[in-house]
Write an enzyme that holds these catalytic residues in place. Structure first.
Site, PDB file in Angstrom:
ATOM      1  N   GLU A   1      10.400  -4.644   4.781  1.00  0.00           N
ATOM      2  CA  GLU A   1      10.502  -6.040   4.342  1.00  0.00           C
ATOM      3  C   GLU A   1      10.241  -6.157   2.841  1.00  0.00           C
ATOM      4  O   GLU A   1      10.993  -6.798   2.102  1.00  0.00           O
ATOM      5  CB  GLU A   1       9.465  -6.913   5.086  1.00  0.00           C
TER       6      GLU A   1
ATOM      7  N   GLY B   1      -5.037  -2.065   4.854  1.00  0.00           N
ATOM      8  CA  GLY B   1      -4.203  -3.188   4.425  1.00  0.00           C
ATOM      9  C   GLY B   1      -4.871  -4.536   4.642  1.00  0.00           C
ATOM     10  O   GLY B   1      -4.951  -5.371   3.736  1.00  0.00           O
ATOM     11  N   ARG B   2      -5.407  -4.765   5.827  1.00  0.00           N
ATOM     12  CA  ARG B   2      -5.980  -6.082   6.145  1.00  0.00           C
ATOM     13  C   ARG B   2      -7.364  -6.280   5.526  1.00  0.00           C
ATOM     14  O   ARG B   2      -7.983  -7.322   5.716  1.00  0.00           O
ATOM     15  CB  ARG B   2      -6.010  -6.293   7.660  1.00  0.00           C
TER      16      ARG B   2
ATOM     17  N   LYS C   1       9.103  -1.252  14.798  1.00  0.00           N
ATOM     18  CA  LYS C   1       9.715  -0.908  13.506  1.00  0.00           C
ATOM     19  C   LYS C   1      10.683   0.261  13.682  1.00  0.00           C
ATOM     20  O   LYS C   1      11.790   0.257  13.158  1.00  0.00           O
ATOM     21  CB  LYS C   1       8.628  -0.452  12.516  1.00  0.00           C
TER      22      LYS C   1
ATOM     23  N   HIS D   1      -5.359 -33.404  17.729  1.00  0.00           N
ATOM     24  CA  HIS D   1      -4.259 -34.225  18.241  1.00  0.00           C
ATOM     25  C   HIS D   1      -3.172 -33.369  18.864  1.00  0.00           C
ATOM     26  O   HIS D   1      -2.038 -33.815  19.010  1.00  0.00           O
ATOM     27  CB  HIS D   1      -3.707 -35.104  17.114  1.00  0.00           C
TER      28      HIS D   1
ATOM     29  N   LYS E   1       0.842  -1.197   0.000  1.00  0.00           N
ATOM     30  CA  LYS E   1       0.000   0.000   0.000  1.00  0.00           C
ATOM     31  C   LYS E   1       0.878   1.249   0.000  1.00  0.00           C
ATOM     32  O   LYS E   1       0.678   2.156  -0.777  1.00  0.00           O
ATOM     33  CB  LYS E   1      -0.914  -0.039   1.229  1.00  0.00           C
TER      34      LYS E   1
ATOM     35  N   GLU F   1      -5.131  -7.129  14.657  1.00  0.00           N
ATOM     36  CA  GLU F   1      -4.620  -5.803  14.286  1.00  0.00           C
ATOM     37  C   GLU F   1      -5.756  -4.770  14.342  1.00  0.00           C
ATOM     38  O   GLU F   1      -5.527  -3.595  14.568  1.00  0.00           O
ATOM     39  CB  GLU F   1      -3.981  -5.833  12.883  1.00  0.00           C
TER      40      GLU F   1
HETATM   41  O1  F6P Z   1       2.832  -3.128   9.762  1.00  0.00           O
HETATM   42  C1  F6P Z   1       1.479  -3.190   9.599  1.00  0.00           C
HETATM   43  C2  F6P Z   1       1.044  -2.915   8.205  1.00  0.00           C
HETATM   44  O2  F6P Z   1       0.888  -1.559   8.005  1.00  0.00           O
HETATM   45  C3  F6P Z   1      -0.254  -3.655   7.908  1.00  0.00           C
HETATM   46  O3  F6P Z   1      -1.366  -3.035   8.392  1.00  0.00           O
HETATM   47  C4  F6P Z   1      -0.180  -3.786   6.439  1.00  0.00           C
HETATM   48  O4  F6P Z   1      -1.073  -4.723   5.969  1.00  0.00           O
HETATM   49  C5  F6P Z   1       1.275  -4.159   6.266  1.00  0.00           C
HETATM   50  O5  F6P Z   1       1.946  -3.406   7.236  1.00  0.00           O
HETATM   51  C6  F6P Z   1       1.861  -3.926   4.909  1.00  0.00           C
HETATM   52  O6  F6P Z   1       1.871  -2.582   4.553  1.00  0.00           O
HETATM   53  P1  F6P Z   1       2.112  -2.141   3.066  1.00  0.00           P
HETATM   54  O7  F6P Z   1       1.039  -2.728   2.226  1.00  0.00           O
HETATM   55  O8  F6P Z   1       2.083  -0.645   3.070  1.00  0.00           O
HETATM   56  O9  F6P Z   1       3.463  -2.658   2.625  1.00  0.00           O
END
Ligand code: F6P
Length: 532
Positions: free
Chosen positions: A206, A260-261, A497, A377, A200, A346
């Site tokens: 990452e 995002g979610r 972060k 199990h 987003k 979240e």
């Molecule tokens: O760290 C949380 C977050 O902002 C989530 O809410 C989101 O889904 C994820 O990181 C990834 O963010 P982006 O789509 O901006 O890379």
């Protein structure tokens, strides 16, 4: 007395009752405490509730202005107050195409335009018409993203893998751990690999680190100019996408009003659309849209997301359950608990109310789970006999997409038996009648009286998945409204972060003076001393 204190008072009555007795005393209990929408059944009768509980909970929903809150969300009000944004994932699947306005602009035309762009692109990839730099067809699609830019398409593609084209392989890289991207690249050929960089913000550490590694890999094998033939982006940040070297025509946008979610329904679902095809993706949207209309228009006492949410509130806030298990009896839904962890935790893992005051009640629970009988199990031991009460949702399709021998009958027998066992337990007397050795009776006794919901639906189709996810999204929404928290921000993920950004240069520059607590300093020193 407020409704909150009324409910607290009512817990005293409920604590004296027993689920098994409630069933024995009322043969109509299931009839009273279940709801249906299309082929979906929600049986919430195995919760510790009575008529009075339900009527108090419905009153709680009403006095929390839930109806108004639902209307606010659907009409594009800025309900994400801390970020001043509307929350419009429902617009992404608004198959009725009725206008939805944000600042006087109907958002539907731009949503439909991106859907069309996704359709054209996914058709091309599926037909082998989108070629890599050396003119070869794409064989591997790698989605690089994390959190909401990863879990939705990853979970849904697995859930719908029955419908997936066999011509393409799909991979999801999310972790910044280099093993994730390395192991994935080892399985791919640069000439036939397409990367979808999904973010987003297009700034997430990452994702950008993984995307850069993938870009270097393509450059090393195919030359620098190959990037535009092997990368597309899904983002709200056009500038950053261009700076990365991705062609504007290969960028799929979405907007700030999509959290995002909640973004699976947007272009973040591109890998899914490539996998199951445009029609399948539209079916998913339609299923979710149907559930949206049900949620918006159905009286609360028959409204599946509202009822599911109220059971959760009752179990967590009033009866004190700290966790919550989601147990899908369908192998295709193996990643659903993982997906719901982000959606639920979240969204509602918050302790400050919208009015900035600290909550003095329990909000979102700890969610966990796994598919099928596997959990039976392992951790089910604790659910049946542990000291924690773990309310559970059992989810199962009536038909398997892979009807094989008697597998599905066995699976269904298990899911039904589990909720029965949790509810009724097993008494000392029953064990004695079975002739169980006296010394073992305390260990073999089951208290029962443990709550669960069961959700049944016909079979796993894109539509059914759309309905199921929307059911949980709206459940989370309802709970956020009643708890009076903002379900749509996620400041809780920020601090770690930020601190990592400070620690990184300290790990690399051994001369930099450390100024943390003794534990953090020592951990940094340890890494410094062992890592060349
Ligand atoms: O760290 C949380 C977050 O902002 C989530 O809410 C989101 O889904 C994820 O990181 C990834 O963010 P982006 O789509 O901006 O890379």
């Amino acid at each position: 007395m407020t409704i909150y204190t009324d409910l607290l008072e009512h817990t005293k009555t409920i604590e004296k009752t027993n689920l098994k007795a409630l069933f024995e005393n009322d043969p109509k209990r299931f009839e009273k405490f279940h709801a249906e929408f299309q082929d979906m059944l929600l049986d919430y009768s195995k919760n510790k509730i009575t008529d009075e509980t339900l009527s108090l909970l419905l009153k709680l929903a009403k006095t929390s202005h839930l109806k108004e809150a639902i209307n606010d969300m659907f009409s594009g009000k800025r309900i994400n107050t801390t970020e001043n944004r509307p929350v419009l994932h429902i617009a992404l699947r608004n198959r009725s195409n009725t206008p939805i306005y944000v600042d006087d602009e109907d958002v539907m035309p731009k949503i439909n335009k991106v859907l069309k762009q996704m359709q054209t692109f996914s058709n091309k990839v599926r037909a082998g018409e989108f070629k890599g730099a050396t003119g070869k067809e794409i064989k591997d699609v790698v989605n690089i993203g994390i959190g909401g830019s990863d879990l939705g398409p990853k979970m849904a593609l697995e859930a719908l893998s029955f419908y997936k084209t066999p011509k393409l392989n799909f991979h999801f890289v999310s972790n910044v751990d280099g093993t994730d991207i390395t192991e994935t690249l080892n399985k791919c050929n640069p000439e036939t690999t397409l990367f979808i960089v999904s973010s987003k913000t297009f700034t997430t550490q990452e994702t950008m680190t993984n995307a850069q590694t993938a870009k270097d890999w393509i450059s090393v094998h195919l030359g620098q100019k190959a990037t535009k033939h092997h990368f597309v982006a899904v983002s709200t940040n056009i500038k950053a996408v261009k700076a990365f070297g991705i062609d504007a025509k290969n960028m799929f946008v979405f907007w700030d009003f999509v959290g995002g979610r909640y973004s699976l329904w947007s272009a973040i679902g591109l890998s899914l659309m490539i996998g199951i095809g445009y029609e399948g993706f539209i079916q998913l949207l339609e299923g979710a849209h149907e559930l949206d209309l049900h949620f918006k228009e159905t009286p609360f006492e028959k409204n599946l997301p509202v009822l599911l949410a109220l059971m959760g509130i009752w179990n967590t806030t009033y009866l004190g359950a700290e966790s919550y298990a989601v147990l899908p009896y369908d192998q295709y839904l193996d990643k659903l608990p993982l997906y719901l962890q982000q959606l639920d935790m979240e969204s509602n893992g918050k302790s400050v109310k919208k009015n900035k005051k600290e909550v003095d009640y329990m909000t979102g629970p700890i969610l966990f789970g796994t598919a099928g009988t596997n959990g039976q199990h392992s951790f089910y031991q604790l659910i049946h006999q542990g000291t924690h009460i773990v309310p559970a949702d059992f989810i199962a399709p009536i038909y398997s997409l892979n009807e094989t021998g008697n597998h599905h009958d066995i699976l269904l027998a298990n899911v039904i038996a589990q909720s029965e066992a949790l509810m009724r337990g097993k008494t000392k007397e029953e064990l004695e009648a079975e002739g169980v050795e006296k010394d073992l009776i305390p260990f073999k006794t089951f208290t029962g009286n443990r709550p669960s919901n069961t959700i049944l639906f016909e079979k796993m189709t894109p539509k059914a998945l759309g309905r199921l996810i929307a059911l949980y999204e709206h459940k989370v929404f309802v709970q956020g409204v009643i708890w009076n928290i903002n379900s749509f921000d996620q400041f809780g993920v920020e601090l770690g972060k930020q601190l990592a950004k400070a620690v990184l240069p300290e790990l690399l520059n051994k001369k930099q003076k450390l100024n943390h607590d003794s534990s953090t300093n020592a951990l940094i020193e340890k890494v410094r001393s062992l890592r060349r």
